[in-house]
Scaffold this active site. Structure first.
Site, PDB file in Angstrom:
ATOM      1  N   ASP A 127       0.875  -1.171   0.000  1.00  0.00           N
ATOM      2  CA  ASP A 127       0.000   0.000   0.000  1.00  0.00           C
ATOM      3  C   ASP A 127       0.913   1.222   0.000  1.00  0.00           C
ATOM      4  O   ASP A 127       1.635   1.463   0.979  1.00  0.00           O
ATOM      5  CB  ASP A 127      -0.900  -0.012   1.243  1.00  0.00           C
ATOM      6  CG  ASP A 127      -1.922   1.120   1.233  1.00  0.00           C
ATOM      7  OD1 ASP A 127      -1.614   2.197   0.678  1.00  0.00           O
ATOM      8  OD2 ASP A 127      -3.015   0.936   1.785  1.00  0.00           O
TER       9      ASP A 127
ATOM     10  N   LYS B  96      -0.372  15.337 -10.399  1.00  0.00           N
ATOM     11  CA  LYS B  96       0.394  14.793 -11.528  1.00  0.00           C
ATOM     12  C   LYS B  96       1.457  15.805 -11.993  1.00  0.00           C
ATOM     13  O   LYS B  96       2.534  15.407 -12.450  1.00  0.00           O
ATOM     14  CB  LYS B  96      -0.541  14.395 -12.673  1.00  0.00           C
ATOM     15  CG  LYS B  96      -1.462  13.212 -12.324  1.00  0.00           C
ATOM     16  CD  LYS B  96      -0.695  11.938 -11.970  1.00  0.00           C
ATOM     17  CE  LYS B  96      -1.615  10.727 -11.835  1.00  0.00           C
ATOM     18  NZ  LYS B  96      -0.901   9.484 -11.466  1.00  0.00           N
TER      19      LYS B  96
ATOM     20  N   ASN C   5       2.724   3.196 -10.586  1.00  0.00           N
ATOM     21  CA  ASN C   5       1.454   3.309 -11.313  1.00  0.00           C
ATOM     22  C   ASN C   5       0.265   3.613 -10.401  1.00  0.00           C
ATOM     23  O   ASN C   5      -0.684   4.269 -10.832  1.00  0.00           O
ATOM     24  CB  ASN C   5       1.208   1.992 -12.067  1.00  0.00           C
ATOM     25  CG  ASN C   5      -0.224   1.866 -12.540  1.00  0.00           C
ATOM     26  OD1 ASN C   5      -0.617   2.445 -13.553  1.00  0.00           O
ATOM     27  ND2 ASN C   5      -1.049   1.117 -11.795  1.00  0.00           N
TER      28      ASN C   5
ATOM     29  N   THR D 247     -10.901   2.280 -17.749  1.00  0.00           N
ATOM     30  CA  THR D 247     -10.579   1.497 -16.530  1.00  0.00           C
ATOM     31  C   THR D 247     -11.598   1.888 -15.459  1.00  0.00           C
ATOM     32  O   THR D 247     -12.410   2.809 -15.670  1.00  0.00           O
ATOM     33  CB  THR D 247      -9.170   1.839 -16.000  1.00  0.00           C
ATOM     34  OG1 THR D 247      -9.170   3.210 -15.583  1.00  0.00           O
ATOM     35  CG2 THR D 247      -8.085   1.620 -17.050  1.00  0.00           C
TER      36      THR D 247
ATOM     37  N   TYR E 190      -6.154  16.369  -8.261  1.00  0.00           N
ATOM     38  CA  TYR E 190      -5.574  15.382  -9.180  1.00  0.00           C
ATOM     39  C   TYR E 190      -4.598  15.979 -10.199  1.00  0.00           C
ATOM     40  O   TYR E 190      -3.451  15.512 -10.295  1.00  0.00           O
ATOM     41  CB  TYR E 190      -6.693  14.589  -9.867  1.00  0.00           C
ATOM     42  CG  TYR E 190      -6.161  13.515 -10.787  1.00  0.00           C
ATOM     43  CD1 TYR E 190      -5.581  12.350 -10.281  1.00  0.00           C
ATOM     44  CD2 TYR E 190      -6.210  13.673 -12.169  1.00  0.00           C
ATOM     45  CE1 TYR E 190      -5.072  11.372 -11.127  1.00  0.00           C
ATOM     46  CE2 TYR E 190      -5.703  12.693 -13.020  1.00  0.00           C
ATOM     47  CZ  TYR E 190      -5.139  11.547 -12.488  1.00  0.00           C
ATOM     48  OH  TYR E 190      -4.624  10.577 -13.331  1.00  0.00           O
TER      49      TYR E 190
HETATM   50  P1  NAP Z   1      -7.524   1.920 -11.698  1.00  0.00           P
HETATM   51  O1  NAP Z   1      -8.067   0.906 -12.637  1.00  0.00           O
HETATM   52  O2  NAP Z   1      -8.419   2.596 -10.744  1.00  0.00           O
HETATM   53  O3  NAP Z   1      -6.291   1.249 -10.923  1.00  0.00           O
HETATM   54  C1  NAP Z   1      -5.623   1.962  -9.929  1.00  0.00           C
HETATM   55  C2  NAP Z   1      -4.733   1.003  -9.171  1.00  0.00           C
HETATM   56  O4  NAP Z   1      -4.061   1.747  -8.142  1.00  0.00           O
HETATM   57  C3  NAP Z   1      -5.518  -0.123  -8.472  1.00  0.00           C
HETATM   58  O5  NAP Z   1      -4.765  -1.306  -8.510  1.00  0.00           O
HETATM   59  C4  NAP Z   1      -5.618   0.398  -7.050  1.00  0.00           C
HETATM   60  O6  NAP Z   1      -5.769  -0.629  -6.081  1.00  0.00           O
HETATM   61  C5  NAP Z   1      -4.236   1.026  -6.932  1.00  0.00           C
HETATM   62  N1  NAP Z   1      -4.110   1.889  -5.765  1.00  0.00           N
HETATM   63  C6  NAP Z   1      -4.823   2.979  -5.408  1.00  0.00           C
HETATM   64  N2  NAP Z   1      -4.391   3.449  -4.232  1.00  0.00           N
HETATM   65  C7  NAP Z   1      -3.380   2.634  -3.837  1.00  0.00           C
HETATM   66  C8  NAP Z   1      -2.531   2.599  -2.713  1.00  0.00           C
HETATM   67  N3  NAP Z   1      -2.635   3.471  -1.698  1.00  0.00           N
HETATM   68  N4  NAP Z   1      -1.577   1.626  -2.651  1.00  0.00           N
HETATM   69  C9  NAP Z   1      -1.446   0.729  -3.649  1.00  0.00           C
HETATM   70  N5  NAP Z   1      -2.241   0.692  -4.721  1.00  0.00           N
HETATM   71  C10 NAP Z   1      -3.196   1.643  -4.804  1.00  0.00           C
HETATM   72  O7  NAP Z   1      -6.814   3.115 -12.488  1.00  0.00           O
HETATM   73  P2  NAP Z   1      -5.964   3.162 -13.864  1.00  0.00           P
HETATM   74  O8  NAP Z   1      -6.781   3.865 -14.867  1.00  0.00           O
HETATM   75  O9  NAP Z   1      -5.405   1.833 -14.168  1.00  0.00           O
HETATM   76  O10 NAP Z   1      -4.826   4.187 -13.413  1.00  0.00           O
HETATM   77  C11 NAP Z   1      -3.488   3.790 -13.196  1.00  0.00           C
HETATM   78  C12 NAP Z   1      -2.626   5.039 -13.216  1.00  0.00           C
HETATM   79  O11 NAP Z   1      -2.783   5.691 -14.479  1.00  0.00           O
HETATM   80  C13 NAP Z   1      -2.986   6.082 -12.162  1.00  0.00           C
HETATM   81  O12 NAP Z   1      -1.798   6.649 -11.639  1.00  0.00           O
HETATM   82  C14 NAP Z   1      -3.769   7.132 -12.940  1.00  0.00           C
HETATM   83  O13 NAP Z   1      -3.653   8.405 -12.363  1.00  0.00           O
HETATM   84  C15 NAP Z   1      -3.057   7.063 -14.281  1.00  0.00           C
HETATM   85  N6  NAP Z   1      -3.845   7.548 -15.420  1.00  0.00           N
HETATM   86  C16 NAP Z   1      -4.971   6.901 -15.808  1.00  0.00           C
HETATM   87  C17 NAP Z   1      -5.666   7.368 -16.916  1.00  0.00           C
HETATM   88  C18 NAP Z   1      -6.904   6.679 -17.425  1.00  0.00           C
HETATM   89  O14 NAP Z   1      -7.532   7.213 -18.351  1.00  0.00           O
HETATM   90  N7  NAP Z   1      -7.309   5.532 -16.900  1.00  0.00           N
HETATM   91  C19 NAP Z   1      -5.225   8.497 -17.612  1.00  0.00           C
HETATM   92  C20 NAP Z   1      -4.073   9.146 -17.176  1.00  0.00           C
HETATM   93  C21 NAP Z   1      -3.382   8.645 -16.086  1.00  0.00           C
HETATM   94  P3  NAP Z   1      -7.249  -1.128  -5.597  1.00  0.00           P
HETATM   95  O15 NAP Z   1      -7.771  -2.037  -6.677  1.00  0.00           O
HETATM   96  O16 NAP Z   1      -6.944  -1.824  -4.325  1.00  0.00           O
HETATM   97  O17 NAP Z   1      -8.088   0.103  -5.436  1.00  0.00           O
END
Ligand code: NAP
Length: 247
Positions: free
Chosen positions: A62, A171, A89, A202, A167
């Site tokens: 975590d 970033k 990530n 996602t 947010y």
């Molecule tokens: P997601 O599906 O919500 O996955 C986020 C992951 O982060 C999950 O595994 C979550 O775990 C984990 N997490 C959150 N808080 C945590 C903590 N305190 N310790 C460890 N793990 C933690 O989101 P995603 O879209 O894949 O996003 C991944 C990254 O990409 C993020 O940094 C996000 O800001 C970035 N991003 C995403 C997008 C997009 O369009 N999706 C665009 C730009 C940037 P749990 O399952 O336990 O909650």
């Protein structure tokens, strides 16, 4: 391309982009430590990738818990002795309660604690292990909304997104951190970059009510590219699929 066996750690890898990165790095021949804060969710994701024949190991981590980060780093040291690739990530959006003038400060603190301080916690905890690698790579998963250039350009759609205190600023801070770590680690051949995966479908974006077609695997592409960059690869940069992103 780097040719000998590598060990990678991906935070927040039980789903979404992190899961896709874990799968792609393992498919590239790496031993992947699939880090998840919830052991059950981590086990499930690890089992799914192992069923594909990939060398993936669950690591409970975590990023917002110093004890959890310390224990995870100790486990990596005991079991593997070094780390070649770190993908920071794990991230949270914090939801909609971030309007300037009416932001919920606890939400903003939580966003920064995960997206910024979590990256410092994890990176610093495993840095001694990355220094043992001859080809250390750190990839910070940022976002296009962390770009001041995008946010202030009237021609860019991001300048018209609703204003949020937490947010996008988190970033932007992550991008600034990336530059500082890259500066410090350049002499050791450790390359540190930030990436914008693009707007992917996602749970993260579904929670915000977006309906997107770009997949997590597509978003993972630029992460994998920087994680597997050769010794002449960039450091201290910010990239998406199209190349450098303006700060
Ligand atoms: P997601 O599906 O919500 O996955 C986020 C992951 O982060 C999950 O595994 C979550 O775990 C984990 N997490 C959150 N808080 C945590 C903590 N305190 N310790 C460890 N793990 C933690 O989101 P995603 O879209 O894949 O996003 C991944 C990254 O990409 C993020 O940094 C996000 O800001 C970035 N991003 C995403 C997008 C997009 O369009 N999706 C665009 C730009 C940037 P749990 O399952 O336990 O909650």
């Amino acid at each position: 391309m780097i040719d000998h066996h590598r060990i990678a750690l991906v935070t927040g890898a039980n789903k979404g982009i992190g899961f896709a990165v874990a799968r792609a790095l393992a498919a590239d021949g790496m031993t992947v430590l699939l880090a998840a804060r919830d052991p059950g969710r981590g086990d499930e994701a690890t089992a799914a990738l192992r069923a594909e024949g990939l060398d993936v190991h669950r690591l409970t981590l975590d990023v917002s818990e110093p004890g959890s980060v310390r224990e995870a780093a100790e486990r990596v040291e005991t079991r593997f002795g070094r780390l070649d690739v770190l993908v920071n990530n794990a991230g949270i959006s914090g939801g909609a309660s971030q309007t300037p003038g009416a932001a919920d400060l606890d939400t903003v603190l939580a966003v920064f604690d995960t997206n910024v301080f979590g990256v410092i916690r994890v990176t610093d905890a495993v840095l001694p292990l990355i220094r043992r690698s001859s080809q250390g790579r750190v990839v910070n998963v940022s976002s296009g909304v962390g770009s001041m250039g995008n946010m202030t350009d009237p021609a860019h759609y991001m300048s018209r997104l609703p204003a949020l205190v937490g947010y996008p600023s988190s970033k932007a801070a992550l991008n600034a951190l990336t530059v500082q770590y890259a500066k410090e680690l350049r002499p050791y051949g450790i390359l540190v970059n930030a990436v914008a995966p693009g707007a992917c479908d996602t749970d993260f974006t579904r929670d915000l009510g977006y309906d997107l077609t770009r997949t997590a695997a597509e978003g993972a592409g630029i992460v994998v590219q920087l994680a597997t960059a050769g010794p002449d690869g960039p450091t201290g940069g910010f990239f998406d699929d199209d190349g450098p992103v303006r700060w």
